[in-house]
Enzyme design. Structure first.
Site, PDB file in Angstrom:
ATOM      1  N   ARG A 109       5.670   3.959  -9.761  1.00 30.56           N
ATOM      2  CA  ARG A 109       4.530   3.053  -9.978  1.00 30.56           C
ATOM      3  C   ARG A 109       3.234   3.801  -9.686  1.00 30.56           C
ATOM      4  O   ARG A 109       3.238   4.919  -9.177  1.00 30.56           O
ATOM      5  CB  ARG A 109       4.639   1.844  -9.042  1.00 30.56           C
ATOM      6  CG  ARG A 109       4.794   2.262  -7.607  1.00 30.56           C
ATOM      7  CD  ARG A 109       4.496   1.216  -6.579  1.00 30.56           C
ATOM      8  NE  ARG A 109       4.844   1.705  -5.253  1.00 30.56           N
ATOM      9  CZ  ARG A 109       4.131   2.589  -4.556  1.00 30.56           C
ATOM     10  NH1 ARG A 109       3.008   3.086  -5.065  1.00 30.56           N
ATOM     11  NH2 ARG A 109       4.521   2.986  -3.365  1.00 30.56           N
TER      12      ARG A 109
ATOM     13  N   GLN B 282      -0.115   5.082  -3.989  1.00 32.52           N
ATOM     14  CA  GLN B 282       0.310   6.119  -3.060  1.00 32.52           C
ATOM     15  C   GLN B 282       1.528   5.641  -2.257  1.00 32.52           C
ATOM     16  O   GLN B 282       2.483   5.140  -2.847  1.00 32.52           O
ATOM     17  CB  GLN B 282      -0.886   6.512  -2.190  1.00 32.52           C
ATOM     18  CG  GLN B 282      -2.057   7.038  -3.051  1.00 32.52           C
ATOM     19  CD  GLN B 282      -3.160   7.653  -2.244  1.00 32.52           C
ATOM     20  OE1 GLN B 282      -2.937   8.422  -1.322  1.00 32.52           O
ATOM     21  NE2 GLN B 282      -4.412   7.324  -2.585  1.00 32.52           N
ATOM     22  N   TRP B 283       1.524   5.820  -0.929  1.00 35.64           N
ATOM     23  CA  TRP B 283       2.689   5.461  -0.129  1.00 35.64           C
ATOM     24  C   TRP B 283       2.678   3.978   0.238  1.00 35.64           C
ATOM     25  O   TRP B 283       1.635   3.414   0.567  1.00 35.64           O
ATOM     26  CB  TRP B 283       2.722   6.281   1.160  1.00 35.64           C
ATOM     27  CG  TRP B 283       3.077   7.707   0.953  1.00 35.64           C
ATOM     28  CD1 TRP B 283       2.218   8.770   0.871  1.00 35.64           C
ATOM     29  CD2 TRP B 283       4.390   8.247   0.780  1.00 35.64           C
ATOM     30  NE1 TRP B 283       2.915   9.930   0.656  1.00 35.64           N
ATOM     31  CE2 TRP B 283       4.254   9.646   0.608  1.00 35.64           C
ATOM     32  CE3 TRP B 283       5.670   7.689   0.758  1.00 35.64           C
ATOM     33  CZ2 TRP B 283       5.337  10.483   0.405  1.00 35.64           C
ATOM     34  CZ3 TRP B 283       6.754   8.526   0.567  1.00 35.64           C
ATOM     35  CH2 TRP B 283       6.584   9.900   0.398  1.00 35.64           C
TER      36      TRP B 283
ATOM     37  N   TYR C  76       5.282   0.962   2.370  1.00 34.80           N
ATOM     38  CA  TYR C  76       6.484   0.618   3.137  1.00 34.80           C
ATOM     39  C   TYR C  76       7.039  -0.698   2.632  1.00 34.80           C
ATOM     40  O   TYR C  76       6.291  -1.640   2.334  1.00 34.80           O
ATOM     41  CB  TYR C  76       6.141   0.478   4.625  1.00 34.80           C
ATOM     42  CG  TYR C  76       7.235  -0.174   5.430  1.00 34.80           C
ATOM     43  CD1 TYR C  76       8.384   0.533   5.786  1.00 34.80           C
ATOM     44  CD2 TYR C  76       7.130  -1.517   5.825  1.00 34.80           C
ATOM     45  CE1 TYR C  76       9.401  -0.075   6.520  1.00 34.80           C
ATOM     46  CE2 TYR C  76       8.128  -2.129   6.562  1.00 34.80           C
ATOM     47  CZ  TYR C  76       9.273  -1.402   6.893  1.00 34.80           C
ATOM     48  OH  TYR C  76      10.275  -2.007   7.622  1.00 34.80           O
TER      49      TYR C  76
ATOM     50  N   ALA D 261       0.022  -5.465  -0.387  1.00 35.62           N
ATOM     51  CA  ALA D 261      -0.125  -4.259  -1.210  1.00 35.62           C
ATOM     52  C   ALA D 261       0.190  -4.589  -2.659  1.00 35.62           C
ATOM     53  O   ALA D 261       0.965  -5.508  -2.957  1.00 35.62           O
ATOM     54  CB  ALA D 261       0.814  -3.157  -0.710  1.00 35.62           C
ATOM     55  N   ILE D 262      -0.411  -3.817  -3.560  1.00 39.05           N
ATOM     56  CA  ILE D 262      -0.188  -3.999  -4.997  1.00 39.05           C
ATOM     57  C   ILE D 262       0.011  -2.634  -5.631  1.00 39.05           C
ATOM     58  O   ILE D 262      -0.763  -1.706  -5.383  1.00 39.05           O
ATOM     59  CB  ILE D 262      -1.376  -4.725  -5.658  1.00 39.05           C
ATOM     60  CG1 ILE D 262      -1.497  -6.151  -5.084  1.00 39.05           C
ATOM     61  CG2 ILE D 262      -1.223  -4.774  -7.172  1.00 39.05           C
ATOM     62  CD1 ILE D 262      -2.739  -6.888  -5.509  1.00 39.05           C
TER      63      ILE D 262
ATOM     64  N   CYS E 245      -1.074   3.540   1.298  1.00 40.29           N
ATOM     65  CA  CYS E 245      -1.994   3.625   0.152  1.00 40.29           C
ATOM     66  C   CYS E 245      -3.088   4.664   0.362  1.00 40.29           C
ATOM     67  O   CYS E 245      -4.169   4.569  -0.217  1.00 40.29           O
ATOM     68  CB  CYS E 245      -2.604   2.261  -0.153  1.00 40.29           C
ATOM     69  SG  CYS E 245      -1.359   1.028  -0.621  1.00 40.29           S
TER      70      CYS E 245
END
Length: 219
Positions: A76, A79-80, A82, A153-154, A184
């Site tokens: 996707r 960035q990172w 969890y 988060a998206i 992110c």
């Protein structure tokens, strides 16, 4: 010309227990292909994962601070991130060649904005005010110290105009698990949850809020 709204039926699926992340990737990829090739039904799939770190296409190796949990290349954007118990992950598979409620056809920026608005409206049902911030991915709430923490988060991917991946809402995850990454790519802000905001919502109540807010944005 404005595209007509989608007439494809939408399935809401809530998986019990924990869904292995690799299994979720495979299932999403297969369903996205079926939407495109066969006109399969669009889908919102709500899951919970075991503790997992996922890398988006912009993830930096140095932002993985502690690989204490399995690590996956998600494919996707972003960035990172969890994923883990106590977090509701929503995988959204829509044919973006059609308009959906307030989201026009073939407009990925508007689609991401719609996902944000969906989360904002769901959180508003718990009297939690979440907001966007320019240059910062996700949704943010004020903390007692006068700063801001991330509550959702998206991260999306679009394949031949069909969306997959989606959103992650922190209901009651172990917030220490986020310390193994720079979420992110943003290190100067913290992470929170509904429980961290004093809202002791269950996962079922979070799901109900998500479902109720969906139609207000996506029709």
């Amino acid at each position: 010309m404005t595209a007509p709204p989608s007439t494809c039926p939408l399935d809401w699926i809530v998986s019990e227990g924990r869904t292995p992340y690799a299994e979720a990737l495979s299932a999403m990829e297969a369903h996205v292909a079926a939407i495109r090739a066969e006109g399969a039904r669009e889908r919102v799939w709500l899951v919970e994962h075991d503790p997992t770190y996922t890398a988006g296409t912009s993830a930096k190796a140095d932002d993985l601070r502690d690989a204490r949990f399995p690590v996956f290349n998600a494919g996707r954007g972003g960035q990172w991130t969890y994923h883990g118990p106590g977090q509701r992950t929503g995988y959204v598979m829509l044919d973006l060649q059609n308009a959906h409620g307030s989201v026009p056809a073939r407009d990925i920026r508007a689609y991401v904005h719609g996902l944000e608005e969906w989360m904002i409206r769901a959180l508003d049902r718990f009297n939690v005010r979440a907001e966007r911030r320019e240059g910062r991915v996700g949704l943010w709430v004020a903390n007692r110290a006068g700063g801001e923490d991330k509550i959702a988060a998206i991260g999306v991917r679009v394949t031949r105009w069909v969306s997959w991946h989606g959103v992650a809402l922190n209901v009651d995850p172990d917030l220490d698990h986020f310390s193994g990454i720079v979420p992110c790519g943003i290190s100067e802000f913290g992470v929170t949850s509904l429980h961290g905001q004093g809202v002791l919502a269950t996962m079922e109540e979070a799901d109900a809020a998500l479902k109720a807010a969906w139609g207000e944005v996506f029709g």
